[in-house]
Motif scaffolding. Structure first.
Motif, PDB file in Angstrom:
ATOM      1  N   GLY A 161      22.009  36.095  -7.104  1.00 55.43           N
ATOM      2  CA  GLY A 161      21.350  35.747  -8.345  1.00 55.43           C
ATOM      3  C   GLY A 161      21.960  36.457  -9.542  1.00 55.43           C
ATOM      4  N   GLY A 162      21.998  35.754 -10.686  1.00 52.67           N
ATOM      5  CA  GLY A 162      22.532  36.322 -11.909  1.00 52.67           C
ATOM      6  C   GLY A 162      24.021  36.132 -12.095  1.00 52.67           C
ATOM      7  N   THR A 163      24.708  35.520 -11.124  1.00 54.24           N
ATOM      8  CA  THR A 163      26.152  35.331 -11.241  1.00 54.24           C
ATOM      9  C   THR A 163      26.507  34.010 -11.912  1.00 54.24           C
ATOM     10  OG1 THR A 163      26.257  34.342  -9.020  1.00 54.24           O
ATOM     11  CG2 THR A 163      26.617  36.708  -9.189  1.00 54.24           C
ATOM     12  N   GLY A 164      25.522  33.138 -12.116  1.00 53.99           N
ATOM     13  CA  GLY A 164      25.800  31.861 -12.761  1.00 53.99           C
ATOM     14  C   GLY A 164      26.054  30.721 -11.798  1.00 53.99           C
ATOM     15  N   LEU A 165      26.171  31.028 -10.498  1.00 53.89           N
ATOM     16  CA  LEU A 165      26.336  29.952  -9.523  1.00 53.89           C
ATOM     17  C   LEU A 165      24.987  29.269  -9.323  1.00 53.89           C
ATOM     18  CD1 LEU A 165      28.628  31.707  -6.894  1.00 53.89           C
ATOM     19  CD2 LEU A 165      29.286  30.332  -8.866  1.00 53.89           C
ATOM     20  N   ASP A 166      25.006  27.947  -9.318  1.00 53.99           N
ATOM     21  CA  ASP A 166      23.739  27.216  -9.329  1.00 53.99           C
ATOM     22  C   ASP A 166      23.083  27.112  -7.969  1.00 53.99           C
ATOM     23  OD1 ASP A 166      25.845  25.612  -8.472  1.00 53.99           O
ATOM     24  OD2 ASP A 166      24.840  23.762  -9.053  1.00 53.99           O
ATOM     25  N   LYS A 167      23.840  27.371  -6.893  1.00 50.51           N
ATOM     26  CA  LYS A 167      23.306  27.235  -5.547  1.00 50.51           C
ATOM     27  C   LYS A 167      23.671  28.449  -4.706  1.00 50.51           C
ATOM     28  CE  LYS A 167      23.662  22.176  -5.644  1.00 50.51           C
ATOM     29  NZ  LYS A 167      24.343  21.000  -5.084  1.00 50.51           N
ATOM     30  N   PRO A 168      22.941  28.685  -3.606  1.00 47.31           N
ATOM     31  CA  PRO A 168      23.238  29.840  -2.757  1.00 47.31           C
ATOM     32  C   PRO A 168      24.551  29.678  -1.992  1.00 47.31           C
ATOM     33  CG  PRO A 168      21.010  28.991  -2.370  1.00 47.31           C
ATOM     34  CD  PRO A 168      21.732  27.967  -3.181  1.00 47.31           C
ATOM     35  N   VAL A 169      24.971  30.783  -1.394  1.00 48.19           N
ATOM     36  CA  VAL A 169      26.117  30.805  -0.484  1.00 48.19           C
ATOM     37  C   VAL A 169      25.583  30.961   0.927  1.00 48.19           C
ATOM     38  CG1 VAL A 169      28.161  32.089   0.221  1.00 48.19           C
ATOM     39  CG2 VAL A 169      27.671  31.764  -2.209  1.00 48.19           C
TER      40      VAL A 169
END
Length: 263
Positions: A116-124
């Protein structure tokens, strides 16, 4: 570390090089997310313009039918051009090397940095490759039973709704069925914009080495990895970091042995 009295971090050049490749991938994923956000707004505008164009085209076609009788032709309306979706410059990393070199550690650190907070819209999704393939087989079986589209494209679409990147630990291929499935599945995942990280003990050209009917899938998989610019990173660490440093120095008999770990 490991219950030792003290711990020392030691630098490893091979791990640092691998970390740099993962950092480049992380940056690319972030920049791609920004480009994708801009594209989504442009695409919404294009959809609105296309809808208006279709209405005007129908009206123009109706007028042309009437004007053809008079020998007059209405000018054609230019169709709005759909903006191309931005693509990743690289779709992942293939990290290979001997056991204990830190491949899984670096991948886990990468996954943590995609939180969270990295700007990626979905999880890894970080998963052992064997477990992942079992889930793929179950999903294909479920699709067959329910009469759905039983293809790797369907599975890829389902995965793409949940994650933006797959992190495979201990990537290996042991039979031709899995080889053919993973080649077509990765192709479909890349089409969905999903990136992949793989850790393994062997270089890509040695996957399913001397396996039965290897030629039916592995050359295609290697070509796919090259076409999608999968970075192949050899992690040739200085030693096996699973072994405590003190044991290597013959000091394992002491309970206060200083342990070292790489970073």
């Amino acid at each position: 570390l490991g219950g030792s009295a003290s711990a020392v971090l030691e630098c490893d050049a091979a791990q640092a090089e691998c970390a740099a490749s993962l950092q480049s991938l992380w940056t690319e994923l972030r920049e791609h997310r920004i480009r994708l956000t801009d594209w989504e707004e442009c695409h919404r505008c294009w959809q609105e313009a296309k809808a208006k164009w279709l209405v005007l085209k129908e009206e123009t076609d109706a007028r042309q039918k009437d004007e053809q009788n008079d020998g007059v032709e209405s000018p054609c309306l230019p169709e709005p051009e759909e903006p191309p979706m931005p693509l990743l410059n690289s779709y992942g990393c293939y990290i290979f090397g001997s056991v204990g070199g830190g491949k899984s550690l670096l991948m886990d650190l990468f996954v943590e940095c995609c939180g969270g907070g990295t700007g990626l819209d979905k999880p890894v999704l970080r998963v052992h490759f064997h477990d992942f393939m079992q889930s793929v087989h179950r999903e294909l079986h479920r699709l067959r039973l329910c009469g759905g589209e039983r293809t790797t494209i369907s599975v890829a679409r389902s995965i793409a709704q949940e994650v933006c990147l797959l992190a495979f630990d201990e990537f290996q291929i042991t039979n031709i069925a899995d080889a053919m499935i993973i080649e077509s599945l990765l192709d479909a995942l890349f089409d969905q914009g999903i990136a992949v990280i793989m850790t393994t003990n062997r270089p890509a050209q040695d996957l399913y080495k001397e396996g039965l009917n290897r030629h039916l899938a592995i050359p295609q998989l290697l070509a796919l990895m090259e076409r999608r610019h999968i970075r192949q990173v050899q992690l040739d660490a200085a030693r096996d970091f699973r072994v405590p440093y003190g044991e290597l120095q013959g000091l394992s008999g002491s309970s206060s042995t200083t342990h070292r770990s790489s970073i």
